[in-house]
Every structure is written in C-alpha cells, then in structure tokens.
Write a protein that holds these residues in place. Structure first.
Motif, PDB file in Angstrom:
ATOM      1  N   ALA A 302       0.323  -0.981  -0.630  1.00 29.55           N
ATOM      2  CA  ALA A 302       0.268  -0.091  -0.002  1.00 29.55           C
ATOM      3  C   ALA A 302       0.702   0.613  -0.227  1.00 29.55           C
ATOM      4  O   ALA A 302       1.963   1.047   0.307  1.00 29.55           O
ATOM      5  CB  ALA A 302      -1.302  -0.300   0.795  1.00 29.55           C
ATOM      6  N   PRO A 303       0.245   2.157  -0.648  1.00 34.69           N
ATOM      7  CA  PRO A 303       0.471   3.973  -1.321  1.00 34.69           C
ATOM      8  C   PRO A 303       1.591   3.932   0.844  1.00 34.69           C
ATOM      9  O   PRO A 303       0.537   4.154   1.826  1.00 34.69           O
ATOM     10  CB  PRO A 303       0.455   4.704  -1.806  1.00 34.69           C
ATOM     11  CG  PRO A 303      -0.520   3.526  -1.896  1.00 34.69           C
ATOM     12  CD  PRO A 303      -0.380   2.591  -1.486  1.00 34.69           C
ATOM     13  N   LEU A 309       7.594   2.616   7.768  1.00 29.12           N
ATOM     14  CA  LEU A 309       9.042   1.441   8.398  1.00 29.12           C
ATOM     15  C   LEU A 309       9.675   2.419   8.087  1.00 29.12           C
ATOM     16  O   LEU A 309      10.509   2.629   8.861  1.00 29.12           O
ATOM     17  CB  LEU A 309       8.611   0.218   7.543  1.00 29.12           C
ATOM     18  CG  LEU A 309       9.788  -0.761   7.756  1.00 29.12           C
ATOM     19  CD1 LEU A 309       9.817  -1.254   8.808  1.00 29.12           C
ATOM     20  CD2 LEU A 309       9.960  -1.776   6.341  1.00 29.12           C
ATOM     21  N   PHE A 310      10.446   3.106   6.890  1.00 29.72           N
ATOM     22  CA  PHE A 310      11.799   3.414   7.164  1.00 29.72           C
ATOM     23  C   PHE A 310      11.917   4.429   8.833  1.00 29.72           C
ATOM     24  O   PHE A 310      12.569   4.898   9.678  1.00 29.72           O
ATOM     25  CB  PHE A 310      12.291   4.140   6.542  1.00 29.72           C
ATOM     26  CG  PHE A 310      12.498   2.830   4.591  1.00 29.72           C
ATOM     27  CD1 PHE A 310      13.002   2.516   5.307  1.00 29.72           C
ATOM     28  CD2 PHE A 310      12.418   3.576   3.688  1.00 29.72           C
ATOM     29  CE1 PHE A 310      12.866   0.745   4.021  1.00 29.72           C
ATOM     30  CE2 PHE A 310      12.919   2.367   2.529  1.00 29.72           C
ATOM     31  CZ  PHE A 310      13.633   1.246   2.951  1.00 29.72           C
ATOM     32  N   GLN A 331      -0.703 -12.238  -3.682  1.00 31.01           N
ATOM     33  CA  GLN A 331      -0.971 -11.630  -2.097  1.00 31.01           C
ATOM     34  C   GLN A 331      -0.542 -10.459  -1.904  1.00 31.01           C
ATOM     35  O   GLN A 331       0.955  -9.315  -2.195  1.00 31.01           O
ATOM     36  CB  GLN A 331       0.165 -12.728  -0.919  1.00 31.01           C
ATOM     37  CG  GLN A 331      -0.819 -13.822  -0.817  1.00 31.01           C
ATOM     38  CD  GLN A 331      -2.098 -14.325  -0.593  1.00 31.01           C
ATOM     39  OE1 GLN A 331      -2.683 -13.147  -0.180  1.00 31.01           O
ATOM     40  NE2 GLN A 331      -2.655 -15.404  -1.471  1.00 31.01           N
ATOM     41  N   PRO A 332      -1.402  -8.956  -1.495  1.00 34.23           N
ATOM     42  CA  PRO A 332      -0.842  -7.984  -1.403  1.00 34.23           C
ATOM     43  C   PRO A 332      -0.010  -7.296   0.029  1.00 34.23           C
ATOM     44  O   PRO A 332      -0.494  -6.625  -0.172  1.00 34.23           O
ATOM     45  CB  PRO A 332      -2.635  -7.026  -0.936  1.00 34.23           C
ATOM     46  CG  PRO A 332      -2.842  -8.309  -0.430  1.00 34.23           C
ATOM     47  CD  PRO A 332      -2.699  -9.436  -0.845  1.00 34.23           C
ATOM     48  N   VAL A 333       1.019  -8.259   0.085  1.00 30.63           N
ATOM     49  CA  VAL A 333       1.471  -8.129   1.198  1.00 30.63           C
ATOM     50  C   VAL A 333       3.520  -8.648   0.736  1.00 30.63           C
ATOM     51  O   VAL A 333       3.278  -9.355  -0.805  1.00 30.63           O
ATOM     52  CB  VAL A 333       1.499  -9.317   2.325  1.00 30.63           C
ATOM     53  CG1 VAL A 333       0.497  -8.485   2.921  1.00 30.63           C
ATOM     54  CG2 VAL A 333       1.569 -10.652   2.082  1.00 30.63           C
TER      55      VAL A 333
END
Length: 361
Positions: A302-303, A309-310, A331-333
């Motif tokens: 996702a955008p 995370l950074f 998968q969307p991950v």
C-alpha cells in the motif's frame, strides 16, 4: 570547469551532462540521434547549440567502436581544450585513437563504473556516479591539463578516481562487469520457455542473478565485441567450473559411495570458493564488507507503507545499511528485510513490534 561538451546523449552521456549542469557548468550537447538529443535537452542536460569558443572539456559518450573517429572529428574542429571518453573498454579505443591521429596530449581515456538497466536519456540521473569508481587510463603522452580536467570532471560528478593501465582495466571489467552480464543473460534465457508455474514462483534469488540481463542487447553486443578476448578468457574459466559442477552433480546419483563422497566434497569446495570470492566485494563506501543482521518485516502493498517502516527505524535510532524487498505471489503483502548492525537488530525488532509491525524470527 565552466564549459563542457557531451557527445552522445545516451544513459551515461546524459547523466554526465546532468551532473555537470547541477554544478553550474554550461554543457553543450550533440548526438546523431535527434530524438535522444531533444530528450536530453528537455531534461535540462544542456544546450543543443554549438559553443562559440572551445569548451574546457569534451566528453565522448559513444560506443567503444566509434570513440576514435568521434575524437578525431571533434579535435579537428577544435571543440575543446581537453578530451576524454566514457567507454567501458579502454585499450582498443586508445589504440584506434592513436591510429586516427588523435592528439594524445589532450586526450585521456575514462570509464565511470556505474549504470542502469534502463538505456537512453530517460534513464539518466544526475547522481548516477555518486560514490562510484571512475577509471582513468593515462599514457606516457597524456598532458597535465587533460588529466586535471578529467579529475575535475570526476569530482563534479561525485565519483572516485582510479588510475589504471588500459589493458589491466579491460581484464578487470571483463571479470567484474562484462562476463557477469553474459552469465546473467544465459541464466535468464533459461526462463524464456519456463512453465507458468515456475515463472510465478520466481523469487529474489533468480531476480538477483538475472537483474542485469535486462540491458540493451545491441549496446551490450558492442561492449562485448570491443572486449571479446578478455571476456572469452573469463568465460572459459567459468565454463570449466560449470562443467566440474555438472560432473559432481551427476556423480551424486552414482551407486559408488566413494564417488558420491568425492562429488559432495567437490561441490562444497566450489561453494566455499564462491564464499571467498563474494567476501572480497567491497562493502558500503568501499570499506571491507561488514556482517549485518537481518530484520525481516511483513509489509502490506500500500502507498506509504515502506516510508512508514523506514521512519519507524529512524525513530528507533537505527541506521538501515541495506534493504531487500520480496513480493508474495498473488498476495497484497511482501517481506522487507532490513540489514542493520548486529547490535541494532534486537532493539529494532522490539521497537517495530511495539508499533504493530510483524517481525519474523
């Protein structure tokens, strides 16, 4: 350096021009390909008009086979005070330049060791050479002004100068650049008719090995042709190791226990040699390769997720030394593996877990 000319507006030539214009140098562009020339100019790489006076340095950014004729032409026209090129092969163009009557005092060979899989001016970047080696191959006839102008060019492009003999350079790039491209292409060619199932489950291993195979075939044909003997020598050694590996793998199915044991030892020996060679590749900033700890984090596709995370790692006071992203098929991950200093892995894992991230052990 106040003025420069760049002849050839492909990836490297346009990147050189962008790097120079970024530092306030007036750059004049030329190319037989009008479309590439207009594209480079539209990106802000320079002016397409003829300079009214000789520029400080002309950079010849054409394929190796054409370097000598272009150098002879621009010298005859008095385009610059000094000249260099950026071809990835040095001995052949250098010898051809001498045969074409190129003034050796005002010319010095060069090769920035940087690039991208995207060819042409649209792939160019002003920071393409930041921190990268840039080889110079002066001869006994090279003048001080040509050397100093080339060193200034390298500094303005943010690169690091390395001085080498032309033949030594060609043997080196055959080993660390040209042959790897051929090997990558050969491996990628195995996928051309692979089953859909095999292609669908392709992971980071095959992506890493085949990444550079996406380069422009015509450009690479010209590069390999210009350094054919040196590349063939390295490939011959590679073929010997490959044949030995094939033989060892065949012996693993033999009924003879001694042959199986010898085959296993041969494979282990080859893999250990690979470990030893890989460890010699310099780490960040050219320093000896460091050992990092891996922190694998599950991330949604996702955008803004990667930036989040950074930011979380930054808030934890942890510097990310390297990163790898693996996408889950269908998968969307994905899995983002952060490479950090060993002492930072545990506190980073704890901080990310506290903030709701899923960190795999």
């Amino acid at each position: 350096m106040r003025t420069a000319a760049v002849i050839g507006t492909g990836l490297i030539g346009t990147s050189v021009a962008l790097a120079l214009t970024r530092r306030g140098v007036a750059v004049y562009l030329s190319d037989r390909d009008e479309s590439a020339l207009r594209t480079a100019a539209s990106l802000g790489a320079g002016d397409v008009s003829e300079p009214s006076a000789p520029v400080d340095l002309a950079v010849v950014a054409v394929p190796p086979a054409h370097v000598a004729t272009v150098l002879a032409d621009v010298q005859r026209r008095g385009l610059a005070s000094a000249y260099t090129d950026v071809a990835s092969v040095k001995a052949g163009p250098q010898n051809a330049a001498a045969a074409h009557g190129v003034d050796q005092k005002s010319y010095i060979g060069g090769h920035p060791l940087s690039g991208r899989e995207t060819a042409g001016p649209l792939g160019a970047r002003a920071d393409l050479f930041d921190g990268r080696p840039w080889v110079l191959t002066p001869t006994a006839e090279t003048g001080r002004d040509a050397l100093n102008r080339a060193l200034e060019l390298i500094s303005l492009c943010g690169a690091v100068p390395v001085v080498m003999d032309a033949a030594d350079h060609d043997h080196a790039v055959a080993l660390i650049s040209h042959t790897p491209h051929v090997v990558s292409a050969i491996m990628a060619a195995r996928l051309e008719h692979a089953s859909e199932d095999a292609a669908r489950i392709a992971g980071p291993g095959v992506r890493d090995v085949t990444r550079i195979a996406a380069g422009d075939p015509q450009l690479w044909q010209e590069i390999l042709s210009a350094n054919a003997t040196a590349v063939a020598d390295v490939l011959e050694e590679y073929a010997a190791d490959l044949n030995a590996a094939v033989g060892a793998l065949r012996e693993l199915t033999a009924q003879d226990a001694d042959k199986q044991a010898a085959a296993r030892e041969a494979l282990v020996s080859l893999l250990r040699r690979g470990n030893a060679g890989q460890s010699r590749i310099p780490g960040k900033h050219g320093s000896p390769r460091a050992v990092y700890a891996a922190v694998p984090v599950v991330i949604s596709d996702a955008p803004g997720e990667l930036a989040r995370l950074f930011a979380a790692a930054g808030a934890a006071g942890v510097n990310i030394e390297d990163v790898r992203i693996e996408h889950s098929p269908g998968q969307p991950v994905g899995l983002v593996t952060l490479q950090v200093a060993p002492e930072s892995a545990e506190p980073l894992t704890a901080r990310l877990t506290e903030r709701g991230w899923t960190v795999r052990s």
